[in-house]
Scaffold this active site. Structure first.
Site, PDB file in Angstrom:
ATOM      1  N   GLU A 106       1.665 -35.528 -50.484  1.00 30.81           N
ATOM      2  CA  GLU A 106       1.168 -36.801 -51.035  1.00 30.81           C
ATOM      3  C   GLU A 106      -0.267 -37.090 -50.605  1.00 30.81           C
ATOM      4  OE1 GLU A 106       2.878 -37.871 -53.309  1.00 30.81           O
ATOM      5  OE2 GLU A 106       5.003 -37.680 -52.867  1.00 30.81           O
ATOM      6  N   HIS A 120       3.533 -43.844 -46.296  1.00 29.08           N
ATOM      7  CA  HIS A 120       4.492 -43.727 -47.396  1.00 29.08           C
ATOM      8  C   HIS A 120       5.862 -43.505 -46.763  1.00 29.08           C
ATOM      9  CE1 HIS A 120       6.746 -42.445 -50.808  1.00 29.08           C
ATOM     10  NE2 HIS A 120       6.866 -41.213 -50.363  1.00 29.08           N
ATOM     11  N   HIS A 137      10.519 -44.284 -47.400  1.00 26.02           N
ATOM     12  CA  HIS A 137      11.612 -44.456 -48.366  1.00 26.02           C
ATOM     13  C   HIS A 137      12.592 -45.527 -47.877  1.00 26.02           C
ATOM     14  CE1 HIS A 137      11.097 -39.854 -49.523  1.00 26.02           C
ATOM     15  NE2 HIS A 137      10.051 -40.579 -49.865  1.00 26.02           N
ATOM     16  N   GLU A 179       8.483 -65.854 -44.800  1.00 29.64           N
ATOM     17  CA  GLU A 179       7.261 -65.176 -44.338  1.00 29.64           C
ATOM     18  C   GLU A 179       6.653 -64.239 -45.385  1.00 29.64           C
ATOM     19  OE1 GLU A 179      10.176 -64.129 -43.574  1.00 29.64           O
ATOM     20  OE2 GLU A 179      10.189 -61.970 -43.334  1.00 29.64           O
ATOM     21  N   HIS A 192      11.963 -44.354 -55.477  1.00 25.13           N
ATOM     22  CA  HIS A 192      11.365 -43.421 -54.512  1.00 25.13           C
ATOM     23  C   HIS A 192      11.027 -44.086 -53.169  1.00 25.13           C
ATOM     24  CE1 HIS A 192       8.561 -39.754 -53.825  1.00 25.13           C
ATOM     25  NE2 HIS A 192       8.779 -40.373 -52.686  1.00 25.13           N
TER      26      HIS A 192
HETATM   27  P1  13P Z   1       5.944 -34.289 -47.757  1.00 23.95           P
HETATM   28  O1  13P Z   1       7.000 -33.573 -46.931  1.00 23.95           O
HETATM   29  O2  13P Z   1       5.088 -33.319 -48.525  1.00 23.95           O
HETATM   30  O3  13P Z   1       5.144 -35.240 -46.901  1.00 23.95           O
HETATM   31  O4  13P Z   1       6.692 -35.144 -48.858  1.00 23.95           O
HETATM   32  C1  13P Z   1       7.621 -36.112 -48.495  1.00 23.95           C
HETATM   33  C2  13P Z   1       7.716 -37.211 -49.483  1.00 23.95           C
HETATM   34  O5  13P Z   1       8.134 -38.301 -49.142  1.00 23.95           O
HETATM   35  C3  13P Z   1       7.303 -36.951 -50.880  1.00 23.95           C
HETATM   36  O6  13P Z   1       7.117 -38.136 -51.580  1.00 23.95           O
HETATM   37 ZN    ZN Z   2       8.360 -39.775 -50.753  1.00 24.44          ZN
END
Ligand code: 13P
Ligand code: ZN
Length: 272
Positions: free
Chosen positions: A118, A141, A143, A171, A212
């Site tokens: 990413e 980033h 999840h 908040e 995602h």
């Molecule tokens: P990477 O292992 O390449 O960082 O990817 C993980 C991920 O969350 C892809 O969106």
């Molecule tokens: Zn991801």
């Protein structure tokens, strides 16, 4: 000059603690999630000789606007749960080359690995945030479970998505008064989602990726984590309320009162 062990550098220990914390929150299954953190000279002076390049790794788009900037970045395919036990394999320190075509590896990725898939979304987001705020440093980033669940059952219009979050917990409007950007499902790990994310990140510090996860940005690790944590907490409340009728959510007038009291600038036109 003898360098100190970079694994003891404050920026490194803080980043590792954060990554472990996110793993334990259940947000970063397997290799899910990635992080990039702009390092300043004073962070690395005692720890790294920036003239010693281990490898030149092509970036596959031009990141000239970030030339010479140094980043701590997670590796592709690496598990957040392993970072604290083996940082030198799972993390890297890279410097963007003068022509913007390469990441010069200065430390880490010891097993021959490379930066997160990413990276386009990270670097393009750094470019946009730095235009807004020269103290900007972090892109995370991850999840978060409840947030992903919410994207499966809530409409993805970002005004409607944001207002649902704001109305669930006091908040929220204080922490993200500009709202959150939302992208529909897109293929990840490429420059298209990178460009789309960075376009959202011009106006919002966080961008939700449907089905995602989320991209969050900020001036420090704590602030960026706190932003994502607040969004995920509201999404958790939303999911807890499923199957029940919400009869007491925060009204637009109450949101305005919170914004006034906390002196935050709310996204124009989003409150009635
Ligand atoms: P990477 O292992 O390449 O960082 O990817 C993980 C991920 O969350 C892809 O969106
Ligand atoms: Zn991801």
């Amino acid at each position: 000059m003898k360098m100190n062990d970079i694994k003891t550098a404050p920026f490194m220990t803080k980043a590792i603690m954060l990554i472990s914390n996110m793993y334990r929150l259940g947000w970063d299954e397997r290799n899910g999630g990635n992080l990039s953190y702009i390092l300043y000279d004073q962070d690395i002076n005692e720890f790294l000789d920036t003239t010693q390049v281990i490898r030149k790794i092509p970036i596959n788009f031009n990141a000239r606007e970030l030339r010479n900037k140094i980043f701590l970045v997670t590796g592709t395919g690496k598990y957040f749960k392993n970072v604290e036990y083996n940082p030198e394999e799972n993390l890297g320190v890279i410097q963007i080359s003068e022509d913007g075509e390469y990441a010069n590896l200065l430390w880490g990725f010891l097993d021959g690995g490379t930066f997160t898939s990413e990276l386009p979304s990270h670097l393009m987001s750094h470019i946009e945030r730095l235009k807004e705020d020269n103290h900007h440093r972090v892109v995370i980033h991850t999840h978060p479970t409840n947030l992903i669940a919410m994207t499966l059952i809530h409409e993805l219009d970002e005004k409607s998505f944001t207002k649902t979050l704001w109305k669930l917990a006091t908040e929220c409007i204080v922490v993200f008064p500009e709202g959150v950007g939302v992208l529909p499902w897109m293929l990840c790990g490429n420059t298209d989602i990178g460009r789309a994310t960075a376009d959202k990140i011009k106006g919002f510090r966080a961008c939700v990726w449907a089905a995602h996860g989320i991209f969050g940005t900020g001036t420090s690790l704590d602030e960026t984590f706190g932003l994502i944590e607040t969004i995920e907490k509201a999404a958790e409340i939303y999911m807890l309320c499923q199957g029940q009728q919400i009869i007491n959510s925060i009204t637009d007038d109450q949101l305005k009162a919170i914004a006034l009291a906390f002196k935050v600038k709310v996204k124009a036109g989003w409150l009635l």
